[in-house]
Design a protein around this motif. Structure first.
Motif, PDB file in Angstrom:
ATOM      1  N   PRO A 233      -8.127 -34.591   2.290  1.00 21.61           N
ATOM      2  CA  PRO A 233      -7.417 -35.446   1.329  1.00 21.61           C
ATOM      3  C   PRO A 233      -7.745 -35.149  -0.134  1.00 21.61           C
ATOM      4  O   PRO A 233      -7.087 -35.675  -1.019  1.00 21.61           O
ATOM      5  N   PHE A 234      -8.814 -34.339  -0.417  1.00 19.70           N
ATOM      6  CA  PHE A 234      -9.203 -34.150  -1.820  1.00 19.70           C
ATOM      7  C   PHE A 234      -8.309 -33.129  -2.490  1.00 19.70           C
ATOM      8  O   PHE A 234      -7.605 -33.435  -3.434  1.00 19.70           O
ATOM      9  N   GLY A 235      -8.329 -31.860  -2.033  1.00  8.19           N
ATOM     10  CA  GLY A 235      -7.430 -30.804  -2.489  1.00  8.19           C
ATOM     11  C   GLY A 235      -7.119 -30.815  -3.969  1.00  8.19           C
ATOM     12  O   GLY A 235      -5.976 -31.052  -4.358  1.00  8.19           O
ATOM     13  N   ILE A 236      -8.122 -30.543  -4.820  1.00  6.51           N
ATOM     14  CA  ILE A 236      -7.935 -30.714  -6.261  1.00  6.51           C
ATOM     15  C   ILE A 236      -6.791 -29.854  -6.802  1.00  6.51           C
ATOM     16  O   ILE A 236      -6.083 -30.250  -7.725  1.00  6.51           O
ATOM     17  N   GLY A 237      -6.574 -28.660  -6.204  1.00  6.06           N
ATOM     18  CA  GLY A 237      -5.471 -27.807  -6.653  1.00  6.06           C
ATOM     19  C   GLY A 237      -4.124 -28.476  -6.451  1.00  6.06           C
ATOM     20  O   GLY A 237      -3.212 -28.345  -7.278  1.00  6.06           O
ATOM     21  N   VAL A 238      -3.991 -29.224  -5.367  1.00  5.49           N
ATOM     22  CA  VAL A 238      -2.747 -29.938  -5.073  1.00  5.49           C
ATOM     23  C   VAL A 238      -2.523 -31.053  -6.089  1.00  5.49           C
ATOM     24  O   VAL A 238      -1.408 -31.248  -6.595  1.00  5.49           O
ATOM     25  N   PHE A 239      -3.576 -31.768  -6.422  1.00 12.29           N
ATOM     26  CA  PHE A 239      -3.433 -32.891  -7.362  1.00 12.29           C
ATOM     27  C   PHE A 239      -3.172 -32.400  -8.785  1.00 12.29           C
ATOM     28  O   PHE A 239      -2.475 -33.081  -9.556  1.00 12.29           O
ATOM     29  N   VAL A 240      -3.721 -31.233  -9.133  1.00 13.07           N
ATOM     30  CA  VAL A 240      -3.414 -30.659 -10.451  1.00 13.07           C
ATOM     31  C   VAL A 240      -1.937 -30.317 -10.542  1.00 13.07           C
ATOM     32  O   VAL A 240      -1.272 -30.601 -11.548  1.00 13.07           O
ATOM     33  N   VAL A 241      -1.392 -29.708  -9.482  1.00 12.67           N
ATOM     34  CA  VAL A 241       0.037 -29.379  -9.460  1.00 12.67           C
ATOM     35  C   VAL A 241       0.872 -30.653  -9.519  1.00 12.67           C
ATOM     36  O   VAL A 241       1.861 -30.722 -10.254  1.00 12.67           O
ATOM     37  N   LYS A 242       0.470 -31.681  -8.773  1.00 11.14           N
ATOM     38  CA  LYS A 242       1.210 -32.951  -8.776  1.00 11.14           C
ATOM     39  C   LYS A 242       1.254 -33.544 -10.190  1.00 11.14           C
ATOM     40  O   LYS A 242       2.298 -34.054 -10.640  1.00 11.14           O
ATOM     41  N   ALA A 243       0.118 -33.450 -10.903  1.00  9.81           N
ATOM     42  CA  ALA A 243       0.066 -34.022 -12.247  1.00  9.81           C
ATOM     43  C   ALA A 243       0.852 -33.191 -13.247  1.00  9.81           C
ATOM     44  O   ALA A 243       1.412 -33.738 -14.209  1.00  9.81           O
ATOM     45  N   ALA A 244       0.916 -31.864 -13.040  1.00  7.74           N
ATOM     46  CA  ALA A 244       1.545 -30.983 -14.027  1.00  7.74           C
ATOM     47  C   ALA A 244       3.034 -30.770 -13.784  1.00  7.74           C
ATOM     48  O   ALA A 244       3.765 -30.422 -14.710  1.00  7.74           O
ATOM     49  N   ILE A 245       3.488 -30.957 -12.552  1.00 11.23           N
ATOM     50  CA  ILE A 245       4.893 -30.710 -12.218  1.00 11.23           C
ATOM     51  C   ILE A 245       5.798 -31.656 -13.004  1.00 11.23           C
ATOM     52  O   ILE A 245       5.590 -32.870 -13.009  1.00 11.23           O
ATOM     53  N   PRO A 246       6.828 -31.136 -13.670  1.00  8.15           N
ATOM     54  CA  PRO A 246       7.770 -32.006 -14.398  1.00  8.15           C
ATOM     55  C   PRO A 246       8.807 -32.629 -13.463  1.00  8.15           C
ATOM     56  O   PRO A 246      10.001 -32.547 -13.698  1.00  8.15           O
ATOM     57  N   ASP A 247       8.335 -33.232 -12.383  1.00  2.00           N
ATOM     58  CA  ASP A 247       9.221 -33.854 -11.397  1.00  2.00           C
ATOM     59  C   ASP A 247       8.468 -35.030 -10.785  1.00  2.00           C
ATOM     60  O   ASP A 247       7.565 -34.837  -9.966  1.00  2.00           O
ATOM     61  N   ARG A 248       8.812 -36.237 -11.182  1.00  2.00           N
ATOM     62  CA  ARG A 248       8.085 -37.422 -10.724  1.00  2.00           C
ATOM     63  C   ARG A 248       8.395 -37.772  -9.275  1.00  2.00           C
ATOM     64  O   ARG A 248       7.707 -38.615  -8.672  1.00  2.00           O
ATOM     65  N   ASN A 249       9.421 -37.162  -8.678  1.00  2.00           N
ATOM     66  CA  ASN A 249       9.811 -37.503  -7.309  1.00  2.00           C
ATOM     67  C   ASN A 249       9.012 -36.753  -6.258  1.00  2.00           C
ATOM     68  O   ASN A 249       9.022 -37.123  -5.088  1.00  2.00           O
ATOM     69  N   ILE A 250       8.341 -35.676  -6.653  1.00  2.00           N
ATOM     70  CA  ILE A 250       7.571 -34.891  -5.695  1.00  2.00           C
ATOM     71  C   ILE A 250       6.377 -35.703  -5.208  1.00  2.00           C
ATOM     72  O   ILE A 250       5.731 -36.419  -5.978  1.00  2.00           O
ATOM     73  N   THR A 251       6.078 -35.624  -3.918  1.00  2.00           N
ATOM     74  CA  THR A 251       4.956 -36.368  -3.350  1.00  2.00           C
ATOM     75  C   THR A 251       3.795 -35.427  -3.046  1.00  2.00           C
ATOM     76  O   THR A 251       3.988 -34.222  -2.854  1.00  2.00           O
TER      77      THR A 251
END
Length: 433
Positions: free
Chosen positions: A379-397
């Motif tokens: 559940p940690f996956g820091i690379g995934v959370f960085v992408v989630k925060a940087a992606i210019p798409d608020r709908n991505i989960t």
């Protein structure tokens, strides 16, 4: 071994489990363990003071902020976008070429910065809009960005390798060399996966034809050539012995600043790059400092010898012991960040690997790869959370990104196995420098 001698390790595990930040957990558990090991408050305080002072003065630590700032300058000045566009234009006719271009751009970008966070943030802004405009699926696009961003943890100048070299007192230059072939092979495996996926699932990664006539600008070509020159000067100078890794990091930083200035970055942009670098580097440096103190406790109490004796009593053998370590690294990757895993386990596992006669270069690459896989695993996956925060798409989960990242960490584990069965993949180049 008495409870007093194990108290530091027990305290560390308890603090981590209850959610105390790892840097404070290292400091508190080291203080507790040293209090019992040295038999008093005054000896404990004296050792903590000496360790902190020697850690702050460590010459090799300067490599981490220099390479980090170097990468942030490249990302902020637009050179990462240049790399993506140049690689993309060179891959016309390749299935899933936007995804392959993301992998290729990340591979080159990794050679100028050892920080995967910078790559994940940069290509989230550069590659994701292009892939979505071409109707790539969100999971495939974000998984490609997150998966390929971890190439910076393997391809030199990797911060992971610098930390590992400091913890184990190995040559940074040799570890850098060891990461070249595995890093390029991993990038190749990623690219093959992207092409095969695009062929099997054309709806999720359709062909792109609308930009065939768009010519590259002089600025894009110049930015890409500048990055290539930086790689040649910095890493080439280190490998051929013209300067040490620390000197090379400083030269690379100067080169990155000149390239950023030539690309139009001015003082405000430079300031922002330094601030972002500080946010990345400061936790790493604090972790290194507290982990250095904790490693003294580990050595003083003889915990590596105890662990070695325990593993020998289990009759696992060299291969089984290494598999046990891999399992521990992979499980921890689902709970805490990768740098913390390295700082927590390497002081214990490294002496055991030495005692078993495991090749130090091979062991380092396998360890870095398996810990690297944790950057992408829930559940940690820091690379995934960085992408989630940087992606210019608020709908991505987050779950979509995790699903798209699965093939990439599977390929990382495959490469770790390949290095185990054929060590020259990692050891050949370091033995020739």
């Amino acid at each position: 071994m008495s409870f007093e001698m194990w108290s530091g390790l027990i305290a560390l595990l308890v603090l981590v489990v209850v959610g105390v930040p790892i840097v404070f957990a290292f400091a508190a558990s080291a203080a507790l363990g040293l209090y019992f090991a040295l038999g008093g408050l005054d000896p404990m305080i004296n050792l903590l003071q000496q360790s902190a002072l020697s850690g702050i003065k460590e010459y090799n630590f300067i490599v981490i902020p220099c390479f980090t700032v170097m990468g942030m300058l490249i990302a902020h000045c637009g050179a990462a976008s240049d790399l993506f566009n140049v690689v993309n234009r060179g891959l016309r006719g390749v299935p899933g070429r936007l995804a392959v271009a993301t992998v290729g751009g990340n591979a080159v970008f990794a050679a100028v910065t050892g920080v995967g966070v910078a790559a994940a943030a940069a290509f989230s802004h550069v590659a994701y809009p292009a892939m979505r405009e071409a109707n790539y699926s969100r999971s495939f696009a974000t998984g490609c960005i997150a998966g390929s961003s971890v190439l910076g943890l393997l391809i030199p100048p990797s911060v992971f390798m610098i930390v590992w070299a400091i913890l184990t007192e190995q040559s940074v230059g040799k570890l850098f060399a060891a990461g070249v072939f595995p890093g390029l092979l991993l990038a190749f495996l990623y690219a093959v996966y992207c092409m095969v996926y695009a062929k099997l699932r054309p709806a999720a990664a359709p062909e792109v034809a609308h930009d065939e006539q768009v010519a590259l600008t002089r600025s894009q070509i110049g930015g890409s050539l500048g990055v290539g020159l930086l790689i040649a000067v910095t890493l080439g100078g280190i490998w051929f012995g013209y300067f040490t890794p620390t000197e090379g990091s400083a030269i690379g930083l100067i080169g990155a600043a000149l390239l950023a200035w030539a690309k139009g970055m001015r003082w405000r942009g430079v300031f922002d790059a330094f601030v972002e670098s500080g946010r990345t580097v400061t936790p790493i440096m604090l972790l290194l400092l507290t982990a250095t103190i904790y490693s003294k406790l580990i050595a003083l109490n003889g915990i590596p010898q105890e662990v070695q004796a325990l593993l020998e009593s289990m009759g696992l053998g060299t291969g089984g012991t290494l598999l046990f370590m891999v399992a521990v690294w992979f499980v921890l990757g689902a709970m805490i960040d990768s740098i913390s895993i390295m700082l927590l386990t390497v002081p214990i596992f490294w002496p055991v690997a030495q005692a078993l006669g495991i090749d130090p270069i091979m062991f380092a690459l396998i360890g870095i790869l398996v810990i690297e896989a944790g950057v992408l695993t829930p559940p940690f996956g820091i690379g995934v959370f960085v992408v989630k925060a940087a992606i210019p798409d608020r709908n991505i989960t987050v779950s979509e990104i995790f699903m798209g990242s699965v093939p990439y960490w599977v390929l990382i584990l495959f490469l770790a196995w390949l290095i185990y069965v054929w060590p020259p993949l990692a050891t050949w180049l370091p033995s020739h420098i």
